[in-house]
Design a protein around this motif. Structure first.
Motif, PDB file in Angstrom:
ATOM      1  N   MET A 383     116.615 -69.103  68.771  1.00 57.63           N
ATOM      2  CA  MET A 383     116.108 -70.474  68.699  1.00 57.63           C
ATOM      3  C   MET A 383     116.871 -71.422  69.613  1.00 57.63           C
ATOM      4  O   MET A 383     116.356 -72.456  70.020  1.00 57.63           O
ATOM      5  N   TRP A 384     118.115 -71.104  69.906  1.00 57.01           N
ATOM      6  CA  TRP A 384     118.889 -71.921  70.830  1.00 57.01           C
ATOM      7  C   TRP A 384     119.909 -71.028  71.548  1.00 57.01           C
ATOM      8  O   TRP A 384     120.342 -70.014  71.019  1.00 57.01           O
ATOM      9  N   PRO A 385     120.295 -71.413  72.741  1.00 54.55           N
ATOM     10  CA  PRO A 385     121.174 -70.543  73.547  1.00 54.55           C
ATOM     11  C   PRO A 385     122.627 -70.606  73.100  1.00 54.55           C
ATOM     12  O   PRO A 385     123.044 -71.537  72.421  1.00 54.55           O
ATOM     13  N   GLY A 386     123.383 -69.609  73.495  1.00 49.88           N
ATOM     14  CA  GLY A 386     124.829 -69.629  73.310  1.00 49.88           C
ATOM     15  C   GLY A 386     125.349 -68.894  72.095  1.00 49.88           C
ATOM     16  O   GLY A 386     126.554 -68.732  71.933  1.00 49.88           O
ATOM     17  N   MET A 387     124.456 -68.444  71.188  1.00 50.60           N
ATOM     18  CA  MET A 387     124.922 -67.734  70.003  1.00 50.60           C
ATOM     19  C   MET A 387     125.208 -66.276  70.327  1.00 50.60           C
ATOM     20  O   MET A 387     124.457 -65.633  71.053  1.00 50.60           O
ATOM     21  N   ASN A 388     126.314 -65.770  69.759  1.00 48.22           N
ATOM     22  CA  ASN A 388     126.651 -64.354  69.865  1.00 48.22           C
ATOM     23  C   ASN A 388     127.544 -64.009  68.682  1.00 48.22           C
ATOM     24  O   ASN A 388     127.835 -64.865  67.840  1.00 48.22           O
ATOM     25  N   GLN A 389     128.010 -62.779  68.611  1.00 47.25           N
ATOM     26  CA  GLN A 389     128.782 -62.384  67.438  1.00 47.25           C
ATOM     27  C   GLN A 389     130.152 -63.054  67.399  1.00 47.25           C
ATOM     28  O   GLN A 389     130.776 -63.143  66.335  1.00 47.25           O
ATOM     29  N   TRP A 390     130.641 -63.568  68.521  1.00 45.65           N
ATOM     30  CA  TRP A 390     131.946 -64.227  68.528  1.00 45.65           C
ATOM     31  C   TRP A 390     131.843 -65.634  67.954  1.00 45.65           C
ATOM     32  O   TRP A 390     132.795 -66.127  67.339  1.00 45.65           O
ATOM     33  N   TRP A 416     124.888 -58.359  54.655  1.00 46.97           N
ATOM     34  CA  TRP A 416     125.954 -57.368  54.818  1.00 46.97           C
ATOM     35  C   TRP A 416     125.819 -56.630  56.155  1.00 46.97           C
ATOM     36  O   TRP A 416     126.776 -56.550  56.918  1.00 46.97           O
ATOM     37  N   MET A 417     124.625 -56.114  56.448  1.00 52.89           N
ATOM     38  CA  MET A 417     124.422 -55.335  57.676  1.00 52.89           C
ATOM     39  C   MET A 417     123.316 -55.950  58.529  1.00 52.89           C
ATOM     40  O   MET A 417     122.406 -56.592  58.011  1.00 52.89           O
ATOM     41  N   ASP A 418     123.409 -55.729  59.823  1.00 54.72           N
ATOM     42  CA  ASP A 418     122.304 -56.067  60.719  1.00 54.72           C
ATOM     43  C   ASP A 418     121.061 -55.264  60.347  1.00 54.72           C
ATOM     44  O   ASP A 418     121.159 -54.157  59.787  1.00 54.72           O
ATOM     45  N   ARG A 419     119.895 -55.817  60.699  1.00 58.90           N
ATOM     46  CA  ARG A 419     118.624 -55.150  60.402  1.00 58.90           C
ATOM     47  C   ARG A 419     117.811 -55.064  61.693  1.00 58.90           C
ATOM     48  O   ARG A 419     116.984 -55.936  61.977  1.00 58.90           O
ATOM     49  N   LEU A 432     128.214 -56.737  59.449  1.00 58.98           N
ATOM     50  CA  LEU A 432     128.420 -55.389  59.955  1.00 58.98           C
ATOM     51  C   LEU A 432     127.225 -55.037  60.829  1.00 58.98           C
ATOM     52  O   LEU A 432     126.148 -55.626  60.694  1.00 58.98           O
ATOM     53  N   THR A 433     127.397 -54.065  61.698  1.00 62.92           N
ATOM     54  CA  THR A 433     126.257 -53.564  62.453  1.00 62.92           C
ATOM     55  C   THR A 433     125.391 -52.706  61.527  1.00 62.92           C
ATOM     56  O   THR A 433     125.778 -52.404  60.389  1.00 62.92           O
ATOM     57  N   ALA A 434     124.250 -52.288  62.002  1.00 65.32           N
ATOM     58  CA  ALA A 434     123.339 -51.495  61.175  1.00 65.32           C
ATOM     59  C   ALA A 434     123.957 -50.168  60.743  1.00 65.32           C
ATOM     60  O   ALA A 434     123.608 -49.631  59.685  1.00 65.32           O
ATOM     61  N   ASP A 435     124.895 -49.626  61.537  1.00 63.87           N
ATOM     62  CA  ASP A 435     125.560 -48.368  61.159  1.00 63.87           C
ATOM     63  C   ASP A 435     126.942 -48.619  60.541  1.00 63.87           C
ATOM     64  O   ASP A 435     127.810 -47.772  60.560  1.00 63.87           O
ATOM     65  N   ARG A 436     127.144 -49.847  60.028  1.00 65.64           N
ATOM     66  CA  ARG A 436     128.318 -50.230  59.249  1.00 65.64           C
ATOM     67  C   ARG A 436     129.611 -50.308  60.063  1.00 65.64           C
ATOM     68  O   ARG A 436     130.706 -50.147  59.504  1.00 65.64           O
ATOM     69  N   ARG A 437     129.519 -50.588  61.329  1.00 68.07           N
ATOM     70  CA  ARG A 437     130.724 -50.936  62.089  1.00 68.07           C
ATOM     71  C   ARG A 437     130.966 -52.434  61.942  1.00 68.07           C
ATOM     72  O   ARG A 437     130.031 -53.231  61.893  1.00 68.07           O
ATOM     73  N   THR A 438     132.229 -52.832  61.874  1.00 64.07           N
ATOM     74  CA  THR A 438     132.525 -54.242  61.645  1.00 64.07           C
ATOM     75  C   THR A 438     132.233 -55.073  62.886  1.00 64.07           C
ATOM     76  O   THR A 438     132.516 -54.668  64.017  1.00 64.07           O
ATOM     77  N   LYS A 439     131.657 -56.240  62.662  1.00 59.08           N
ATOM     78  CA  LYS A 439     131.512 -57.255  63.698  1.00 59.08           C
ATOM     79  C   LYS A 439     132.660 -58.261  63.547  1.00 59.08           C
ATOM     80  O   LYS A 439     133.360 -58.271  62.520  1.00 59.08           O
ATOM     81  N   ALA A 440     132.845 -59.092  64.536  1.00 62.07           N
ATOM     82  CA  ALA A 440     133.925 -60.086  64.457  1.00 62.07           C
ATOM     83  C   ALA A 440     133.773 -60.969  63.222  1.00 62.07           C
ATOM     84  O   ALA A 440     134.763 -61.397  62.614  1.00 62.07           O
ATOM     85  N   SER A 441     132.525 -61.231  62.824  1.00 61.62           N
ATOM     86  CA  SER A 441     132.285 -62.119  61.682  1.00 61.62           C
ATOM     87  C   SER A 441     132.774 -61.514  60.365  1.00 61.62           C
ATOM     88  O   SER A 441     133.059 -62.249  59.414  1.00 61.62           O
ATOM     89  N   PHE A 442     132.873 -60.185  60.285  1.00 59.59           N
ATOM     90  CA  PHE A 442     133.390 -59.568  59.062  1.00 59.59           C
ATOM     91  C   PHE A 442     134.821 -60.012  58.812  1.00 59.59           C
ATOM     92  O   PHE A 442     135.190 -60.386  57.696  1.00 59.59           O
ATOM     93  N   TRP A 443     135.648 -59.971  59.844  1.00 59.93           N
ATOM     94  CA  TRP A 443     137.065 -60.288  59.670  1.00 59.93           C
ATOM     95  C   TRP A 443     137.251 -61.769  59.353  1.00 59.93           C
ATOM     96  O   TRP A 443     138.092 -62.130  58.513  1.00 59.93           O
ATOM     97  N   THR A 444     136.467 -62.610  59.977  1.00 59.34           N
ATOM     98  CA  THR A 444     136.548 -64.035  59.672  1.00 59.34           C
ATOM     99  C   THR A 444     136.103 -64.296  58.231  1.00 59.34           C
ATOM    100  O   THR A 444     136.713 -65.096  57.517  1.00 59.34           O
ATOM    101  N   SER A 445     135.041 -63.616  57.807  1.00 52.60           N
ATOM    102  CA  SER A 445     134.576 -63.783  56.425  1.00 52.60           C
ATOM    103  C   SER A 445     135.601 -63.272  55.426  1.00 52.60           C
ATOM    104  O   SER A 445     135.833 -63.886  54.378  1.00 52.60           O
ATOM    105  N   ARG A 446     136.241 -62.145  55.749  1.00 55.73           N
ATOM    106  CA  ARG A 446     137.282 -61.608  54.863  1.00 55.73           C
ATOM    107  C   ARG A 446     138.417 -62.600  54.697  1.00 55.73           C
ATOM    108  O   ARG A 446     138.883 -62.865  53.586  1.00 55.73           O
ATOM    109  N   ASP A 447     138.875 -63.174  55.805  1.00 62.65           N
ATOM    110  CA  ASP A 447     139.965 -64.145  55.741  1.00 62.65           C
ATOM    111  C   ASP A 447     139.566 -65.371  54.908  1.00 62.65           C
ATOM    112  O   ASP A 447     140.370 -65.914  54.152  1.00 62.65           O
ATOM    113  N   THR A 448     138.304 -65.771  55.037  1.00 59.64           N
ATOM    114  CA  THR A 448     137.822 -66.932  54.289  1.00 59.64           C
ATOM    115  C   THR A 448     137.783 -66.626  52.797  1.00 59.64           C
ATOM    116  O   THR A 448     138.262 -67.438  51.974  1.00 59.64           O
ATOM    117  N   PHE A 449     137.244 -65.484  52.411  1.00 60.17           N
ATOM    118  CA  PHE A 449     137.189 -65.126  50.990  1.00 60.17           C
ATOM    119  C   PHE A 449     138.584 -65.021  50.395  1.00 60.17           C
ATOM    120  O   PHE A 449     138.805 -65.403  49.239  1.00 60.17           O
TER     121      PHE A 449
END
Length: 451
Positions: A383-390, A416-419, A432-449
């Motif tokens: 919907m708008w430019p510039g978004m990525n997993q970072w 939880w996982m990409d679709r 996480l990716t569809a095959d359950r590899r961690t994305k950068a957002s997993f670690w940020t979410s973990r730190d937040t929780f």
């Protein structure tokens, strides 16, 4: 030597049993002063976890027991204490009327309880089991389908007929069975008895409700509002000779007689969704008095679709359930702030504050409490430019904190996982990716929780 071995074994068993017991919940979750608390201990509880999908064939989701165990273990490690999870009607009762297959959800509830994870169970679906007869589905007006084929007359939707009495009865029966089966489970926090219900297909983008039962219900509604056909004609600018002659406008009209009728159609649709939801609330409350009841709505807005099409009104849903003596205990919102500078939707507060404002019909001046059932950002945003997993991780983190700062009583990341089998935009919402590899957002979410 043998005594030592026996002693070690006994200690191991006792430790195992105590560890297992430590994960058992002491009480059901209730609400006090607008926040969740454990009814047994009196301790407050703030849910923070994952909007998790388990068994839903239309969405391409089908987990194995091993995957369920792995996912829940990893959620515990990241600091999650709850999941919003689908109990899919189409799956549980797919073999036939009153043929229920509970094995998967029995496993999930046990697995969650063993790990100290609470469950917000989404059971309210507008997509019924495939054995529903055609007349229990609603219909579209003339339109092109997804394959580009034009239907010159009204044609069948995949959404339940909200006004058909037998479809409503089946909906209530499903609630009675699922709520009755798990009424004693302390893992479950509450039943979400509807999710983004409306008269606009979420994926098709096509209008719904053009079935005989809905049109007949609208005629009754019009007669109750206007009293005489003369009064209706004077307001709409039409020449109907009687209420039985009224037919739905098939495309949105802003002005003229079509626009006037469309405005009333929207109001009727909102009332229809409210009364349909109340049918489920009554069935859930009758089957289970231990758990809370919620409804899950689009948290921000549909834009123009709010008033033109969708017909999901928080105030009317709350009022209809309260009038049926099965009140909504808290509202769940699927709240997705926009990653675009300068737009009012960049801030998630709107979804919370508007929900509280709209639900004051319960007599509570502050409205009902609000939970984030979903929030997140897609790493594959279109919907708008510039978004990525970072960028995804920091934005998810901000949405989680903002939800609590704006008055939400809990929050869940979608998903939880990409679709990858969903649309380009939808596929990247996982941490996480569809095959359950961690994305950068997993670690940020973990730190937040863990904060």
């Amino acid at each position: 030597m043998k005594q030592s071995v026996v002693l070690v074994f006994v200690l191991f068993v006792l430790l195992t049993l105590s560890a297992s017991a430590a994960n058992q919940f002491e009480g059901f979750i209730g609400l006090q002063n607008g926040y969740f608390y454990d009814r047994s201990t009196g301790e407050p509880w703030v849910p923070h976890g994952i909007a998790y999908q388990t068994w839903n064939r239309p969405l391409g989701v089908w987990q194995t027991p091993g995957q369920i165990d792995y996912d829940l273990d990893e959620m515990v490690k990241m600091g999650a204490n709850s999941i919003r999870v689908d109990f899919v009607w189409k799956h549980v009762e797919e073999s036939g009327d009153n043929v229920f297959e509970w094995d998967n959800y029995d496993y999930l509830v046990r697995a969650a309880e063993e790990r100290g994870i609470r469950i917000f169970a989404l059971i309210g679906y507008q997509w019924p089991p495939d054995w529903f007869p055609d007349e229990w589905y609603t219909q579209h007006p003339p339109a092109y389908d997804s394959e580009g084929i034009y239907h010159s007359t009204r044609w069948q939707s995949d959404i339940i007929n909200y006004e058909h009495p037998q479809a409503r009865a089946q909906y209530a029966e499903w609630f009675s069975n699922v709520c009755g089966r798990y009424k004693d489970s302390k893992a479950i926090v509450g039943w979400i008895i509807g999710n983004e219900s409306g008269y606009l297909g979420l994926w098709s983008g096509l209008q719904d409700g053009y079935d005989p039962e809905s049109e007949a219900a609208f005629r009754v509604w019009c007669q109750a509002k206007y009293g005489t056909i003369t009064n209706l004609n004077a307001t709409w600018g039409t020449t109907y000779t009687g209420f039985t002659n009224i037919v739905f406008v098939e495309e949105y009209r802003e002005y003229g007689s079509g626009g006037a009728e469309w405005a009333d159609m929207v109001q009727w649709r909102e009332d229809s969704i409210g009364s349909f939801t109340a049918v489920g609330a009554v069935a859930a409350k009758a089957a289970d008095t231990n758990h809370l009841i919620s409804y899950s709505t689009v948290g921000m807005q549909w834009g123009e679709e709010d008033w033109r099409y969708h017909a999901e009104d928080r105030g009317k849903i709350t009022a209809a359930c309260a009038a049926s003596n099965a009140p909504i205990d808290f509202f769940s919102v699927n709240n997705y702030p926009w990653s675009i500078l300068g737009h009012e939707s960049q801030n998630g507060q709107w979804g919370i504050s508007f929900t509280k404002f709209a639900t004051r019909s319960t007599g509570k001046p502050e409205g009902v409490p609000v939970l984030y059932s979903e929030t997140g950002f897609s790493s594959s945003e279109t919907m708008w430019p510039g978004m990525n997993q970072w960028r995804q991780g920091p934005l998810v983190r901000n949405a989680l904190w903002e939800s609590l700062e704006c008055g939400a009583i809990g929050t869940h990341i979608f998903s939880w996982m990409d679709r990858p089998y969903i649309t380009d935009r939808e596929k990247g919402f996982g941490i996480l990716t569809a095959d359950r590899r961690t994305k950068a957002s997993f670690w940020t979410s973990r730190d937040t929780f863990n904060l």
